[in-house]
Design an enzyme around this catalytic site. Structure first.
Site, mmCIF file in Angstrom:
data_model
loop_
_atom_site.group_PDB
_atom_site.id
_atom_site.type_symbol
_atom_site.label_atom_id
_atom_site.label_comp_id
_atom_site.label_asym_id
_atom_site.label_seq_id
_atom_site.Cartn_x
_atom_site.Cartn_y
_atom_site.Cartn_z
ATOM 1 N N THR A 122 0.820 -1.219 0.000
ATOM 2 C CA THR A 122 0.000 0.000 0.000
ATOM 3 C C THR A 122 0.852 1.266 0.000
ATOM 4 O OG1 THR A 122 -1.488 1.286 1.420
ATOM 5 C CG2 THR A 122 -0.111 -0.308 2.532
ATOM 6 N N ASP A 123 0.313 2.338 -0.562
ATOM 7 C CA ASP A 123 1.035 3.624 -0.532
ATOM 8 C C ASP A 123 1.176 4.169 0.892
ATOM 9 O OD1 ASP A 123 -1.650 4.323 -0.130
ATOM 10 O OD2 ASP A 123 -1.684 5.886 -1.675
ATOM 11 N N GLU A 124 0.388 3.613 1.832
ATOM 12 C CA GLU A 124 0.460 4.119 3.215
ATOM 13 C C GLU A 124 1.808 3.848 3.869
ATOM 14 O OE1 GLU A 124 -2.755 3.218 5.764
ATOM 15 O OE2 GLU A 124 -4.248 3.516 4.210
ATOM 16 N N TYR A 149 -1.803 -0.551 11.098
ATOM 17 C CA TYR A 149 -1.982 -1.220 9.796
ATOM 18 C C TYR A 149 -0.813 -0.919 8.869
ATOM 19 C CZ TYR A 149 -3.367 -1.584 4.903
ATOM 20 O OH TYR A 149 -3.362 -1.848 3.558
ATOM 21 N N LYS A 153 2.196 -3.336 7.253
ATOM 22 C CA LYS A 153 2.439 -3.506 5.811
ATOM 23 C C LYS A 153 3.878 -3.092 5.470
ATOM 24 C CE LYS A 153 -0.084 -4.569 2.978
ATOM 25 N NZ LYS A 153 -0.504 -5.910 2.451
HETATM 26 P P1 NAD Z 1 -9.896 -7.061 2.386
HETATM 27 O O1 NAD Z 1 -9.875 -6.790 3.836
HETATM 28 O O2 NAD Z 1 -11.123 -6.721 1.604
HETATM 29 O O3 NAD Z 1 -9.613 -8.616 2.122
HETATM 30 C C1 NAD Z 1 -8.598 -9.310 2.802
HETATM 31 C C2 NAD Z 1 -8.789 -10.805 2.546
HETATM 32 O O4 NAD Z 1 -7.713 -11.492 3.216
HETATM 33 C C3 NAD Z 1 -10.110 -11.355 3.118
HETATM 34 O O5 NAD Z 1 -10.720 -12.222 2.197
HETATM 35 C C4 NAD Z 1 -9.659 -12.127 4.364
HETATM 36 O O6 NAD Z 1 -10.498 -13.232 4.678
HETATM 37 C C5 NAD Z 1 -8.265 -12.585 3.960
HETATM 38 N N1 NAD Z 1 -7.413 -12.844 5.121
HETATM 39 C C6 NAD Z 1 -7.244 -12.055 6.210
HETATM 40 N N2 NAD Z 1 -6.411 -12.661 7.097
HETATM 41 C C7 NAD Z 1 -6.036 -13.836 6.522
HETATM 42 C C8 NAD Z 1 -5.191 -14.882 6.927
HETATM 43 N N3 NAD Z 1 -4.543 -14.859 8.111
HETATM 44 N N4 NAD Z 1 -5.036 -15.956 6.117
HETATM 45 C C9 NAD Z 1 -5.688 -16.011 4.917
HETATM 46 N N5 NAD Z 1 -6.512 -15.044 4.483
HETATM 47 C C10 NAD Z 1 -6.683 -13.966 5.278
HETATM 48 O O7 NAD Z 1 -8.629 -6.326 1.788
HETATM 49 P P2 NAD Z 1 -8.433 -5.584 0.383
HETATM 50 O O8 NAD Z 1 -8.919 -4.197 0.506
HETATM 51 O O9 NAD Z 1 -8.915 -6.458 -0.702
HETATM 52 O O10 NAD Z 1 -6.832 -5.512 0.334
HETATM 53 C C11 NAD Z 1 -6.089 -6.580 -0.234
HETATM 54 C C12 NAD Z 1 -4.618 -6.234 -0.195
HETATM 55 O O11 NAD Z 1 -4.384 -5.041 -0.916
HETATM 56 C C13 NAD Z 1 -4.079 -5.983 1.214
HETATM 57 O O12 NAD Z 1 -2.784 -6.551 1.298
HETATM 58 C C14 NAD Z 1 -4.033 -4.478 1.336
HETATM 59 O O13 NAD Z 1 -3.012 -4.084 2.214
HETATM 60 C C15 NAD Z 1 -3.713 -4.093 -0.098
HETATM 61 N N6 NAD Z 1 -4.184 -2.774 -0.543
HETATM 62 C C16 NAD Z 1 -5.490 -2.398 -0.388
HETATM 63 C C17 NAD Z 1 -5.914 -1.176 -0.882
HETATM 64 C C18 NAD Z 1 -7.353 -0.721 -0.752
HETATM 65 O O14 NAD Z 1 -7.671 0.419 -1.100
HETATM 66 N N7 NAD Z 1 -8.276 -1.551 -0.306
HETATM 67 C C19 NAD Z 1 -5.001 -0.324 -1.518
HETATM 68 C C20 NAD Z 1 -3.662 -0.733 -1.634
HETATM 69 C C21 NAD Z 1 -3.276 -1.958 -1.163
HETATM 70 O O1 DAU Z 2 -4.060 4.008 0.489
HETATM 71 C C1 DAU Z 2 -4.294 2.641 0.434
HETATM 72 C C2 DAU Z 2 -5.121 2.217 1.625
HETATM 73 O O2 DAU Z 2 -6.433 2.714 1.405
HETATM 74 C C3 DAU Z 2 -5.149 0.700 1.823
HETATM 75 O O3 DAU Z 2 -3.862 0.261 2.156
HETATM 76 C C4 DAU Z 2 -6.125 0.308 2.935
HETATM 77 O O4 DAU Z 2 -6.226 -1.104 3.004
HETATM 78 C C5 DAU Z 2 -7.486 0.889 2.604
HETATM 79 O O5 DAU Z 2 -8.395 0.612 3.664
HETATM 80 C C6 DAU Z 2 -7.377 2.401 2.396
HETATM 81 O O6 DAU Z 2 -6.996 3.046 3.647
HETATM 82 P P1 DAU Z 2 -7.726 4.413 4.144
HETATM 83 O O7 DAU Z 2 -7.595 4.483 5.610
HETATM 84 O O8 DAU Z 2 -7.284 5.561 3.312
HETATM 85 O O9 DAU Z 2 -9.232 4.023 3.687
HETATM 86 P P2 DAU Z 2 -10.667 4.251 4.366
HETATM 87 O O10 DAU Z 2 -11.670 3.776 3.373
HETATM 88 O O11 DAU Z 2 -10.744 3.698 5.733
HETATM 89 O O12 DAU Z 2 -10.755 5.845 4.500
HETATM 90 C C7 DAU Z 2 -10.546 6.701 3.374
HETATM 91 C C8 DAU Z 2 -10.563 8.134 3.894
HETATM 92 O O13 DAU Z 2 -11.884 8.454 4.353
HETATM 93 C C9 DAU Z 2 -9.666 8.390 5.082
HETATM 94 O O14 DAU Z 2 -9.166 9.708 4.995
HETATM 95 C C10 DAU Z 2 -10.583 8.248 6.296
HETATM 96 C C11 DAU Z 2 -11.881 8.795 5.750
HETATM 97 N N1 DAU Z 2 -13.139 8.229 6.304
HETATM 98 C C12 DAU Z 2 -13.274 6.881 6.401
HETATM 99 C C13 DAU Z 2 -14.437 6.321 6.831
HETATM 100 C C14 DAU Z 2 -14.628 4.828 6.964
HETATM 101 C C15 DAU Z 2 -14.184 9.096 6.626
HETATM 102 O O15 DAU Z 2 -14.069 10.318 6.502
HETATM 103 N N2 DAU Z 2 -15.355 8.541 7.037
HETATM 104 C C16 DAU Z 2 -15.548 7.192 7.171
HETATM 105 O O16 DAU Z 2 -16.654 6.757 7.539
#
Ligand code: NAD
Ligand code: DAU
Length: 333
Positions: A122-124, A149, A153
């Site tokens: 993730t970019d975080e 988190y 990562k």
């Molecule tokens: P998500 O939470 O929707 O899904 C995570 C999946 O991993 C789920 O199906 C869960 O059951 C599985 N999981 C969790 N713990 C596990 C374990 N111990 N063993 C096996 N499976 C397990 O997450 P997502 O948003 O799809 O993110 C997927 C990946 O992409 C993550 O590595 C996250 O850091 C990365 N990522 C997410 C975003 C975003 O915006 N959502 C952006 C950049 C990177």
């Molecule tokens: O940047 C990549 C990341 O993006 C991934 O690594 C994470 O897995 C993914 O969850 C996401 O992280 P954020 O914390 O940025 O996402 P989230 O959807 O939780 O929140 C997005 C923005 O919105 C953040 O600034 C917090 C804000 N927020 C979030 C929620 C849930 C609100 O203002 N209100 C809300 O109810």
């Protein structure tokens, strides 16, 4: 020869979209390894061709499960993670288990079997930028994670880099920005606000809402991961982003407008502890080296399709919605 690809976390938001992308765009045989936590959507994997797809339920930190599974595949794409910042502030324990011990376990399996690995990050990991900073994150940005988190990562990325250098593991890393689209859990920002409107509630924006995220459609994230898996240079990290910077208030106003509501019909609620201000991605390496280009760059159109998807899939998200909102309400959110 048909490639055999193991996708960890393939029942989650990005994983399930990636699995469908892989089945559509390649002739690979795909295995998903997923623990099916609260975040998983097994429904997203229903109806996939049984001759090319199977689901194994298990923990990525469980070496007796992971080792033999990795050994019979040509490549692993490692999505499995605890992914939600707010949850990591409530209880970091599963984040350390899955994101650190899980990645370590996958790396050891890839090392022993000499299997190609792509690690999804993730970019975080780069921390945040000031709102008025002209710079964006690049592959040279220092690691500066803020939350449990993002620290877990960042730690997992360091493990991958060490296993590449010390043991010659054939791994790449991608650090992508905020993804949106179908099958995203209602705890996350965009689905939470869409489903709040659909249930007659008001969207909830943390703090002032000036925080900026760099939005990318999950289809573009999937295509970028596949490009890196197929053509990325071992040992490299690729940033994935689609020039989608928008403040949270802008996004909420757009959702409200697209859903026919007054753009001011939202609440400002208490802020997230340690809330990162702004993420912004420079994806030049990915574009120039691998020729990847986003296909869903029109954010408003992507959001409109996502709203329609949540309106059409209420059976999927409604059962869990009340509990998620109760947990947020207990924290003043
Ligand atoms: P998500 O939470 O929707 O899904 C995570 C999946 O991993 C789920 O199906 C869960 O059951 C599985 N999981 C969790 N713990 C596990 C374990 N111990 N063993 C096996 N499976 C397990 O997450 P997502 O948003 O799809 O993110 C997927 C990946 O992409 C993550 O590595 C996250 O850091 C990365 N990522 C997410 C975003 C975003 O915006 N959502 C952006 C950049 C990177
Ligand atoms: O940047 C990549 C990341 O993006 C991934 O690594 C994470 O897995 C993914 O969850 C996401 O992280 P954020 O914390 O940025 O996402 P989230 O959807 O939780 O929140 C997005 C923005 O919105 C953040 O600034 C917090 C804000 N927020 C979030 C929620 C849930 C609100 O203002 N209100 C809300 O109810």
């Amino acid at each position: 020869m048909q490639q055999r690809i193991l996708v960890t976390g393939g029942a989650g938001f990005i994983g399930c979209n990636f699995v469908r992308h892989l089945l559509d765009r390649t002739d690979a045989a795909v295995t998903v390894l997923d623990k099916l936590t609260y975040a998983a959507s097994p429904a997203a994997l229903e109806g996939l061709p049984p001759d090319r797809f199977r689901l194994v339920v298990g923990d990525v930190a469980d070496a007796p499960v992971v080792d033999p599974l990795v050994a019979v595949h040509d490549a692993v794409v490692h999505f499995a993670a605890e992914s939600h910042n707010d949850n990591s502030l409530r209880d970091p324990t599963p984040f350390v288990h899955t994101n650190l011990v899980g990645t370590f376990t996958v790396l050891e399996a890839a090392r022993k079997a000499d299997v190609r690995l792509h690690h999804v990050s993730t970019d975080e990991v780069y921390g945040d930028l000031a709102l008025d900073d002209p710079r964006r994150f690049t592959e040279d940005s220092p690691y500066r994670p803020s939350s449990p988190y993002s620290a877990s990562k960042a730690g997992s990325d360091h493990l991958v880099r060490a296993w590449v250098r010390s043991f010659g593991v054939r791994a790449t890393i991608s650090t992508c920005s905020n993804s949106y689209g179908p099958w995203q859990h209602v705890e996350k920002f965009i689905p939470r606000q869409i489903t709040n409107v659909l249930t007659g509630d008001r969207p909830k924006v943390y703090g002032t809402g000036a925080h900026v995220r760099d939005w990318i459609h999950v289809g573009d994230h999937s295509a970028a991961v596949l490009a890196i898996l197929e053509r990325g240079r071992v040992g490299e990290t690729y940033l994935i982003g689609a020039d989608g910077e928008r403040s949270n208030v802008e996004v909420v106003r757009l959702i409200l407008r697209l859903m026919g509501r007054d753009e001011d019909d939202f609440d400002l609620v208490s802020d997230r502890a340690g809330h990162d201000l702004r993420y912004a991605i420079d994806a030049s390496r990915l574009r120039e080296e691998l020729g990847w280009l986003p296909e869903h760059g029109d954010f408003e159109a992507g959001l409109e399709r996502t709203i329609a998807w949540y309106a059409d899939h209420q059976d999927w998200w409604r059962p869990g919605k009340a509990a998620i909102e109760a947990a947020y309400a207990a924290k003043g959110k």
